[in-house]
Design a protein around this motif. Structure first.
Motif, PDB file in Angstrom:
ATOM      1  N   GLY A 361     -13.195   7.036  -2.161  1.00 21.02           N
ATOM      2  CA  GLY A 361     -14.094   6.260  -1.546  1.00 21.02           C
ATOM      3  C   GLY A 361     -13.108   4.738  -1.042  1.00 21.02           C
ATOM      4  N   GLU A 362     -11.717   5.161  -1.166  1.00 24.56           N
ATOM      5  CA  GLU A 362     -10.801   4.441  -0.452  1.00 24.56           C
ATOM      6  C   GLU A 362      -9.982   4.720   0.513  1.00 24.56           C
ATOM      7  OE1 GLU A 362     -10.751   1.283  -4.415  1.00 24.56           O
ATOM      8  OE2 GLU A 362      -8.900   2.317  -3.605  1.00 24.56           O
ATOM      9  N   THR A 363      -9.385   3.890   1.559  1.00 28.63           N
ATOM     10  CA  THR A 363      -8.397   4.430   2.450  1.00 28.63           C
ATOM     11  C   THR A 363      -6.942   3.769   2.094  1.00 28.63           C
ATOM     12  OG1 THR A 363      -9.903   4.745   4.090  1.00 28.63           O
ATOM     13  CG2 THR A 363      -7.466   4.660   4.482  1.00 28.63           C
ATOM     14  N   THR A 364      -6.166   4.546   1.630  1.00 23.92           N
ATOM     15  CA  THR A 364      -4.897   3.958   1.204  1.00 23.92           C
ATOM     16  C   THR A 364      -3.906   4.427   2.509  1.00 23.92           C
ATOM     17  OG1 THR A 364      -5.318   4.497  -1.160  1.00 23.92           O
ATOM     18  CG2 THR A 364      -2.905   3.905  -0.284  1.00 23.92           C
ATOM     19  N   ALA A 365      -2.798   3.507   2.900  1.00 25.22           N
ATOM     20  CA  ALA A 365      -2.313   3.651   4.068  1.00 25.22           C
ATOM     21  C   ALA A 365      -0.688   3.635   3.485  1.00 25.22           C
ATOM     22  CB  ALA A 365      -2.332   2.592   5.197  1.00 25.22           C
ATOM     23  N   VAL A 366      -0.009   4.275   4.152  1.00 29.03           N
ATOM     24  CA  VAL A 366       1.596   4.245   3.809  1.00 29.03           C
ATOM     25  C   VAL A 366       2.437   3.877   5.284  1.00 29.03           C
ATOM     26  CG1 VAL A 366       3.595   5.414   2.947  1.00 29.03           C
ATOM     27  CG2 VAL A 366       1.498   5.976   2.163  1.00 29.03           C
ATOM     28  N   ILE A 367       3.117   3.136   5.191  1.00 24.00           N
ATOM     29  CA  ILE A 367       4.047   2.452   6.548  1.00 24.00           C
ATOM     30  C   ILE A 367       5.255   2.238   6.152  1.00 24.00           C
ATOM     31  CG2 ILE A 367       3.273  -0.235   6.315  1.00 24.00           C
ATOM     32  CD1 ILE A 367       2.769   0.082   9.396  1.00 24.00           C
ATOM     33  N   GLY A 368       6.106   2.418   6.821  1.00 24.09           N
ATOM     34  CA  GLY A 368       7.506   2.005   6.869  1.00 24.09           C
ATOM     35  C   GLY A 368       8.493   2.410   8.051  1.00 24.09           C
ATOM     36  N   SER A 369       9.503   2.163   7.957  1.00 22.80           N
ATOM     37  CA  SER A 369      10.514   2.235   9.128  1.00 22.80           C
ATOM     38  C   SER A 369      10.697   4.054   9.215  1.00 22.80           C
ATOM     39  CB  SER A 369      11.575   1.680   9.017  1.00 22.80           C
ATOM     40  OG  SER A 369      12.193   1.721   7.785  1.00 22.80           O
ATOM     41  N   THR A 370      11.318   4.324  10.390  1.00 25.99           N
ATOM     42  CA  THR A 370      11.744   5.806  10.338  1.00 25.99           C
ATOM     43  C   THR A 370      12.650   6.082   9.364  1.00 25.99           C
ATOM     44  OG1 THR A 370      11.092   5.577  12.727  1.00 25.99           O
ATOM     45  CG2 THR A 370      12.636   7.628  12.202  1.00 25.99           C
ATOM     46  N   GLY A 371      12.493   7.353   8.907  1.00 26.33           N
ATOM     47  CA  GLY A 371      13.247   7.537   7.641  1.00 26.33           C
ATOM     48  C   GLY A 371      13.222   7.002   6.316  1.00 26.33           C
ATOM     49  N   SER A 372      12.075   6.263   6.186  1.00 21.82           N
ATOM     50  CA  SER A 372      11.803   5.547   4.808  1.00 21.82           C
ATOM     51  C   SER A 372      11.196   6.607   3.861  1.00 21.82           C
ATOM     52  CB  SER A 372      11.034   4.582   5.168  1.00 21.82           C
ATOM     53  OG  SER A 372       9.640   5.016   5.522  1.00 21.82           O
ATOM     54  N   GLY A 373      10.814   7.749   4.158  1.00 24.03           N
ATOM     55  CA  GLY A 373      10.236   8.787   3.147  1.00 24.03           C
ATOM     56  C   GLY A 373       8.692   9.015   3.266  1.00 24.03           C
ATOM     57  N   LYS A 374       8.171   8.627   4.428  1.00 32.14           N
ATOM     58  CA  LYS A 374       6.548   8.495   4.211  1.00 32.14           C
ATOM     59  C   LYS A 374       6.141   9.989   4.362  1.00 32.14           C
ATOM     60  CE  LYS A 374       6.242   6.400   8.245  1.00 32.14           C
ATOM     61  NZ  LYS A 374       7.867   6.427   8.420  1.00 32.14           N
TER      62      LYS A 374
END
Length: 577
Positions: A361-374
């Motif tokens: 029921g939740e939205t979790t986002a992952v953000i980071g610079s290029t090459g950060s391992g997302k």
């Protein structure tokens, strides 16, 4: 390696192989008996003018020839079937092993090399087995039998064989010894040609956009010339083989006729015996030539078998559990605890001590610079590769203890580079759930903002899709990949930068539709665009493989400098607020 591969995969075909050997023995014995009959006809029929003797033994020769032909046809039939079955089984074994590989093993071998090993390498081993069953089985029988029968015709004249056979063996072995390393180099350079050609076909648009036709032409030319050079070197040695053998054969024939004439002149030998001896000499030489032909194929087949066994002996780093655990009643709760991941031989890990919680029921986002391992972090959930430290839990169970089928049903991944298979729109959408109805497909397309363009395609759901989805645009490919995951109806949705090819209006409409469709599911989004993830219930900020912040958009704007820098690189201060 070659013997090991053949022992393993020929074991189920012991009965046809036994029958094949019996038929080859029968036809070889018939072949060896014919010159003796011919000698009898000459000495006892032709020389004495006995027509009845000629007809009787001539009829016997015809009967033996028919047996020889029938046995040879049967042996070739069983040999061809067994060799084809071996090729099928080895290809299937390589395919099954490659399907179990994780991203780590795929990166180790590379797609072009795996394709070559599954096709060309297997074909070389299959051809060797076919030639062995049709030629090599009879060659030693004919060689030994020919020597024995030649001794029976005239012992002193058989001394010629003592010189011929060793000379042939030494000459062939010297040539074969030099061919083996050349065949290994040939297969490696064939891999290179496949890799270059694959890159040029796949990257055709980039090549044309940068006008690098000339450069790529030269690149392919170099790879092609390297393969040609080693092929020519191998061809020269192969071309040397037959003249060498034939030179020895012709010299030995001259010697037999010379010494045989003296034996006949002295009365120690009859004309028919000399004729039979010459026939046996040719049979011995033919057996050596058949063995020579096999020896030319053996070095390349050995190299190919080594390359095939290298794939078959490689264990996947992602191993299915011996006793899969059944997931409990909770629905789609995802937790990453202290996850580390490092590629083999890498100096630094990609992920270090990552913690993440995503709830239904939740939205979790992952953000980071290029090459950060997302993307690497997302790949740990469906086990594209396994953590090297820590654990990934779905509904409280480590994913390494969950069966692949169960995990695939629970977790749906839309990859960063969506891939469509050759077929139709419908076959691609049903990839994760074959029983889905047409109404469910249209519903998924509508949520993915793809219904309109699919309706405009000729055939609608039955419209053809080329390999890789090259006949649709990047944005259309992305939307079809999202629709494919929606049809699957997983409990955890993983979107790996899956909205990057969409315009802002389509992106906003798609996310609004997704929020309604996935309201009860766990959604994890990896994105570069701040506008895509700013409304998420939880945002995780990655920097150089570490979690440096977790919270909502307003909280991170206040407290996290890394997140603030990413946001202000895309939005103004007023837009960010």
């Amino acid at each position: 390696m070659l013997l090991r591969l053949l022992r393993t995969h020929l074991r189920p075909y012991r009965k046809p192989i036994s029958l094949l050997v019996l038929l080859q023995f029968l036809q070889t014995c018939a072949t060896l008996y014919l010159p003796s009959l011919n000698a009898d006809i000459i000495d006892n029929g032709v020389v004495r003018g006995d027509s009845g003797y000629i007809l009787r033994f001539g009829g016997l020769m015809v009967g033996i020839s028919l047996v020889q032909v029938a046995a040879n046809v049967g042996a070739v039939y069983f040999g061809a079937r067994t060799a084809a079955s071996l090729g099928r089984d080895v290809r299937a074994a390589v395919f099954d092993r490659v399907q179990s590989f994780s991203a780590r093993e795929m990166g180790k071998f590379g797609a072009p090399s795996l394709i070559t090993r599954t096709t060309n390498d297997v074909q070389q081993v299959q051809m060797l087995v076919l030639m062995a069953f049709t030629l090599m089985v009879s060659a030693p029988i004919m060689c030994v039998g020919g020597i024995v029968m030649a001794l029976g015709q005239d012992v002193p004249l058989s001394g010629v064989l003592l010189a011929v056979v060793p000379v042939l063996g030494i000459a062939v072995s010297l040539i074969v010894r030099r061919m083996r390393p050349l065949f290994r180099t040939m297969q490696v350079r064939l891999d290179t040609v496949n890799r270059v050609l694959r890159e040029q076909i796949t990257g055709n648009r980039v090549i044309r956009a940068f006008v690098k036709d000339g450069y790529e032409r030269e690149r392919f030319k170099r790879a092609n010339l390297e393969l040609t050079d080693v092929s020519l070197s191998t061809g020269r040695l192969m071309a040397l083989m037959f003249p060498t053998v034939m030179t020895v054969v012709n010299l030995s024939s001259i010697a037999v006729v010379w010494f045989g004439a003296q034996r006949i002149d002295s009365g120690g030998m009859e004309i028919g015996a000399l004729t039979a001896f010459l026939a046996y000499l040719m049979q011995i030489v033919m057996a050596v030539m058949m063995a020579t032909f096999m020896f030319m194929m053996v070095p390349r087949a050995e190299v190919c078998a080594e390359r095939i066994e290298e794939v078959l002996d490689t264990e996947s780093s992602v191993v299915p559990p011996a006793v899969p655990v059944t997931l409990p009643a909770r629905r789609g709760h995802l937790e990453v605890r202290g996850a580390d991941f490092a590629y083999p031989g890498a100096e630094e890990p990609v992920l270090r001590g990552v913690d993440l919680v995503a709830r239904p029921g939740e939205t979790t986002a992952v953000i980071g610079s290029t090459g950060s391992g997302k993307s690497t972090l997302l790949g740990l959930v469906p086990r594209l590769f396994d953590v090297t430290g820590g654990e990934v839990l779905v509904d409280g169970v480590d994913v390494r203890r969950v069966g692949p089928e169960t995990l695939a049903r629970v977790v749906g991944l839309v990859p960063q580079r969506p891939y469509l298979f050759s077929g139709t729109v419908a076959t691609n959408l049903r990839y994760g759930r074959p029983e889905a109805t047409a109404e469910e497909l249209w519903q998924a397309l509508e949520v993915a903002q793809a219904r309109e363009f699919v309706e405009n395609l000729e055939g609608g759901l039955d419209a053809p899709i080329a390999q890789g989805g090259t006949n649709v645009s990047g944005g259309q490919r992305q939307r079809l990949a999202i629709a494919r995951t929606l049809v699957q109806r997983p409990e955890i949705y993983l979107f790996d930068d899956s909205f990057s090819a969409l315009d802002y209006a389509t992106d906003a409409a798609l996310r609004a539709a997704l929020s309604r469709e996935t309201s009860d599911a766990t959604v994890v989004i990896v994105a570069q665009r701040v506008s895509t993830i700013r409304d998420a219930d939880r945002i995780v900020v990655l920097d150089e493989g570490r979690v440096v912040g977790t919270g909502t958009h307003p909280e991170l704007m206040e407290s996290n400098e890394t997140y603030r820098e990413i946001v202000l690189s895309q939005l103004t201060e007023a837009e960010a607020a």
